[in-house]
Design an enzyme around this catalytic site. Structure first.
Site, mmCIF file in Angstrom:
data_model
loop_
_atom_site.group_PDB
_atom_site.id
_atom_site.type_symbol
_atom_site.label_atom_id
_atom_site.label_comp_id
_atom_site.label_asym_id
_atom_site.label_seq_id
_atom_site.Cartn_x
_atom_site.Cartn_y
_atom_site.Cartn_z
ATOM 1 C CE LYS B 76 -3.954 1.882 2.651
ATOM 2 N NZ LYS B 76 -4.801 1.679 3.848
ATOM 3 C CB SER B 151 -8.192 3.337 2.831
ATOM 4 O OG SER B 151 -7.336 2.724 3.780
ATOM 5 C CB SER B 175 -8.437 0.593 5.752
ATOM 6 O OG SER B 175 -9.170 1.791 5.667
#
Lengths: 489, 485
Positions: B76, B151, B175
């Site tokens: 990420k 997310s 997330s």
């Protein structure tokens, strides 16, 4: 010593006003690295040379508390006779400024590391206790430099993240003199503890000054103004003087005082409004989630307490008891740890009282003259003690001692050596003195007769002659005694 | 060989160890997949050259003793990576190249893995659909009109599309778990403090936690073992002995007590979610676990509490993006204040601005007690609910999300309905507990649904074991047609 009366008031037409002062002192913690990062704290480095990723708030950087700074705060708290809180919390004080990289300052808001304490001041009108409200740890900001370029501001982050202790007094101070004594006392205590070097030129000690006035007898405080970031005692005193008078004038004119933050303009010697209460920042304090609450075990505090050095108040008492000094002498000699160390070394080897007199007289005058301090005195404590001892034993007179002292300053030599090599030793052999005196008396028979007839003033003349004959080395006390005896006979 | 990339991480590790495939071949296979999957928009940055270099280095001198020997991984874009652009999905960090490596990614590289690229995410991890990213929304490989969750949407999408053998995300309110649920993959939010936060772009410091996203529970245990560990640079990091999650993974859950909280239901929740929950209960019961009804009475306050605490911390955490030292700086403005205003107006997207405003508001003088302080008190009650329950049960089973993946654009104009998607995941963050989302079935549209196993603090091994047993008996398998290539 007769005590003076406190008399700092401002006289207005409508009454006599008392000035109420509280200080928020920012003292830079003596530590090798910053409060939450490993960067050096050394003063005077090139701009932005002592800045870590944490100090400059790069993404993902996290603060880690520096244990030494915590210890220093606890030591200082103990030195202020304050309550040490086993539980304290670091909060974020949020505001935007170019030299505040995180966009918040890590400080302590509701739960400071140190609670209430007190400091004792020696004023001409007696001793006065000033309450301490709290002491908390916080980060310093960086420095914005506005005058390097006409269109840009430069930022130096060397100071960013350095540990400060904010020491908040209660509103117990009543005059610029008390503020002077208070700051100096705080400074002395912290220098004894080794927790802050107290160097005001380098910004290690600065203060926000809260000033209000009220008519004598009023129970309630007046509206206060805060004068921000004043960095010398003299400026603090000037600012208070100006601000108190300004407030009295407003009240006398029937106007109200706005609670506001003011700046002291050192060039114009006046305070100016910086922001009003309405414009006050909303700092949105909240506990810093990057840091756990600071929990101190009692043993941690107790161990620090055990390792504290003797502090000025205790040392002063001891000096009075142990060395027979008066309060004033003791006060002067404990004002700096180095001075008290020097004194004690001298007192160990010589007359304690005489040592104090000579230190506070000739030695301090000389250091002052030469812009030196006790740590780099040209006269070692051991040599100074020998000088004092030579006076005490009668080996040299006070007058000769001053000459020896001068030579010691120049040469750094041992006084014994100077006295011997220059033949400055006092003549204290009664037989020799008697011989000398007899010689003088026989040369001045007429004056002896006049003396015997009642003209006692002539005694001084005979002493003078003895001194002249001995080259100033005759022991004055012995000379007096022998002269009296021989003149009687 | 051709389908190496649709294998699990553990299978791939086995192939590398037994030299069935070289690290270089493996890396090349993933690069090919990534290049064919641009439509998914899962990557913000690729580091192919660096990855190929590392793969060759590994092949020349293989060290198979490590947990992640010779494996390329995409992560990420919230993890700072040394000399590789790190954007946090935001324009304000569009040009930001860290000079440092986050502790968690460093742990991965120290275990033999290397970087393949940086994965798209919601801006500053604020979002549940990966639609708030400055780099555009990410598409769920399950369907070209579906969000991958958020997310960590780039992470879930890349994993499900075989663009990385495993990945890591961050989970502040769900997330990791919600995108895992939306893509039929496994996601674990570890106990707060198990993985270091150092070097991760902060969203809400008291909630943020990095965790693994994988195809299987076994992979999850390997990744967790590699990435976790005490870090003295993070004051909230837990100082404890490292555990061998993968070695200790086992599927005997006989006698374990599984709590079923009655509060994990919302109005209009699709029937399939209930059915899925029932299916999960049955599987665990059949494996010898004991089901116990429990109550977590403050659950309904979790979402409002979260949407006070998280924005409050975010409003402060994001204050450092001011254009002064790094990142985007507006060229407009005549003084410092205008420079701030323009920089932050241009640099932040709407969702980030919304949360900064909320956070600033709830911390403001006069509102602090009513909002932030009260939220902190409720947070303690939520934590206490869990503490009480864990005196009776070993783990708690709930649905991961109240729905399957929704359509792109479906919720963008309705932030509250977007926030509601996190309703089952946020209590865990508020309580600092570990929770595992497992793929468990499909809804009637054929979209994956997940179940969540919540454990006691530091009880990751137990929920991994339960998940492992569940996985073996659930029979779920992602069947994704590679429609994008």
């Amino acid at each position: 010593m007769s005590k003076e009366k406190f008399d700092y008031f401002i006289n207005g037409e409508k009454g006599k006003y008392e000035v109420v002062i509280g200080l928020e002192v920012h003292a830079q913690v003596l530590s090798n690295s910053k409060l939450f990062s490993g960067s050096s704290t050394k003063f005077g480095a090139d701009p932005n040379k002592q800045v870590s990723l944490i100090d400059s708030a790069f993404p993902g950087m996290l603060p880690v508390i520096n244990e030494e700074c915590v210890k220093q705060a606890v030591r200082t708290g103990l030195g202020l006779n304050a309550k040490i809180n086993n539980y304290s919390v670091f909060d974020r004080k949020n505001y935007f400024y170019a030299d505040l990289p995180q966009g918040y300052q890590i400080s302590q808001y509701k739960n400071p590391i140190v609670g209430e304490g007190k400091v004792l001041l020696d004023m001409p009108y007696g001793s006065k206790e000033i309450g301490i409200e709290r002491l908390h740890l916080e980060q310093d900001a960086g420095k914005s430099i506005h005058d390097m370029d006409p269109s840009s501001t430069y930022v130096d982050l060397n100071r960013s993240g350095i540990a400060l202790m904010e020491i908040v007094s209660k509103p117990h101070l009543r005059s610029p003199d008390e503020v002077n004594a208070y700051i100096k006392k705080l400074r002395t205590i912290m220098r004894y503890l080794g927790t802050c070097d107290g160097n005001m030129q380098e910004g290690s000690l600065r203060a926000d000054v809260n000033v209000s006035v009220r008519k004598i007898g009023d129970k309630n405080f007046g509206t206060r103004c805060e004068i921000k970031n004043v960095n010398s005692i003299k400026f603090m005193q000037m600012a208070i003087e100006y601000e108190a008078n300004r407030q009295v004038e407003l009240l006398e004119d029937g106007k109200e005082i706005d609670q506001e933050t003011r700046l002291f303009d050192t060039k114009k010697n006046e305070t100016r409004s910086m922001r009003s209460k309405e414009d006050a920042h909303d700092y949105r304090y909240f506990p810093d989630p990057d840091l756990l609450p600071l929990k101190l075990e009692q043993k941690f505090i107790d161990d620090l307490k055990k390792s504290l050095p003797e502090l000025p108040d205790n040392k002063k008492e001891r000096f009075i008891q142990e060395y027979g000094l008066n309060s004033y002498e003791a006060n002067v000699l404990v004002s700096e740890k180095e001075i008290s160390d020097y004194y004690e070394e001298v007192a160990k080897l010589s007359d304690k009282k005489l040592a104090a007199t000579w230190m506070m007289g000739d030695l301090f005058a000389m250091l002052n003259d030469k812009g030196l301090n006790i740590s780099n005195s040209p006269i070692s404590a051991k040599n100074f003690a020998e000088l004092v001892q030579s006076i005490k034993s009668g080996e040299i007179s006070g007058r000769i001692a001053k000459e020896v002292f001068e030579i010691m300053v120049e040469s750094g030599d041992n006084p014994k050596k100077i006295i011997e090599s220059k033949g400055m030793k006092q003549q204290s052999d009664p037989k020799e003195l008697e011989k000398m005196i007899n010689e003088i008396l026989s040369k001045n028979k007429d004056k002896v007769d006049q003396y015997k007839a009642g003209k006692e003033k002539l005694f001084g003349f005979f002493v003078g002659q003895v001194m002249k004959l001995s080259g100033g080395k005759a022991n004055p006390q012995l000379t007096n005694e022998i002269l009296k005896k021989l003149l009687k006979g | 060989m051709s389908n190496i990339t649709n294998q699990s991480l553990s299978e791939i590790l086995e192939s590398i160890k037994s030299k069935k495939i070289s690290s270089l071949e493996l890396t090349q296979a993933y690069i090919k997949n990534i290049e064919n999957a641009k439509k998914l928009n899962a990557f913000v940055t690729t580091t192919f050259d660096q990855a190929l270099e590392n793969a060759k280095k590994f092949d020349n001198k293989p060290n198979n003793e490590q947990l992640l020997s010779g494996v390329p991984l995409a992560v990420k874009d919230l993890f700072c990576t040394e000399n590789v652009k790190t954007t946090a999905g935001s324009n304000i960090l569009n040009n930001f190249v860290p000079s440092y490596e986050s502790s968690v990614t460093k742990n991965l590289w120290n275990n033999g893995a290397f970087l393949l690229g940086k994965l798209n995410c919601d801006e500053f991890a604020m979002g549940s659909s990966n639609e708030t990213s400055f780099y555009g929304n990410v598409i769920n490989p399950i369907g070209d009109h579906l969000v991958p969750g958020g997310s960590s949407g780039g992470s879930s999408s890349a994993l499900a599309a075989d663009l990385t053998p495993a990945t890591i995300g961050t989970d502040t309110g769900g997330s990791i778990r919600q995108p895992a649920s939306f893509t039929g993959t496994v996601g674990l939010k570890p106990t707060y403090g198990l993985c270091s936060r150092w070097g991760i772009v902060a969203f809400a410091s008291s909630l943020d936690q990095a965790g693994p996203m994988t195809k299987t529970v076994n992979d999850c245990s390997i990744m967790l073992e590699a990435m976790s560990g005490f870090d003295e640079k993070d004051s909230t990091s837990i100082n404890k002995k490292k555990e061998s999650y993968s070695k200790n993974l086992q599927d005997n859950i006989k006698g374990l007590k599984i709590g079923i909280p009655k509060e994990y239901r919302v109005d209009n929740m699709p029937k399939e979610i209930d059915e899925l929950w029932e299916k999960g209960k049955k599987i665990l019961k059949d494996l010898g676990a004991q089901l116990i009804d429990i109550s977590l009475p403050h659950t309904k306050y979790a979402l409002p509490t979260y949407y006070i605490v998280a924005p409050a911390e975010a409003s402060s955490n994001l204050a450092r993006y001011d254009g002064v030292r790094y990142g985007h700086r507006s060229q407009k403005g005549k003084d410092l204040i205008e420079m701030y205003e323009n920089t932050r107006s241009e640099g932040f997207g709407d969702e980030v601005k919304r949360r900064i405003l909320i956070g600033t508001y709830v911390l403001s003088s006069g509102y602090y007690d009513a909002y932030y302080l009260k939220a902190q008190k409720v947070r303690q009650l939520i934590k206490k609910d869990f503490d009480d329950s864990f005196t009776k049960v070993d783990a708690i089973l709930t649905p991961s999300t109240p729905s399957s993946a929704f359509k792109i654009g479906e919720k963008t104009n309705d932030p509250v309905s977007m926030y509601l998607n996190d309703i089952f995941t946020v209590p865990v963050n508020l309580a600092g507990l570990p929770a595992l989302s497992l793929p468990a079935g499909l809804d009637k549209q054929g979209y994956p649904l997940g179940l969540q196993l919540i454990g006691k603090a530091l009880d990751e091994q137990k929920i991994l074991n339960i998940g492992y047993a569940f996985e073996k008996n659930c029979g779920y398998k992602n069947e994704i047609k590679k429609w994008w290539s």
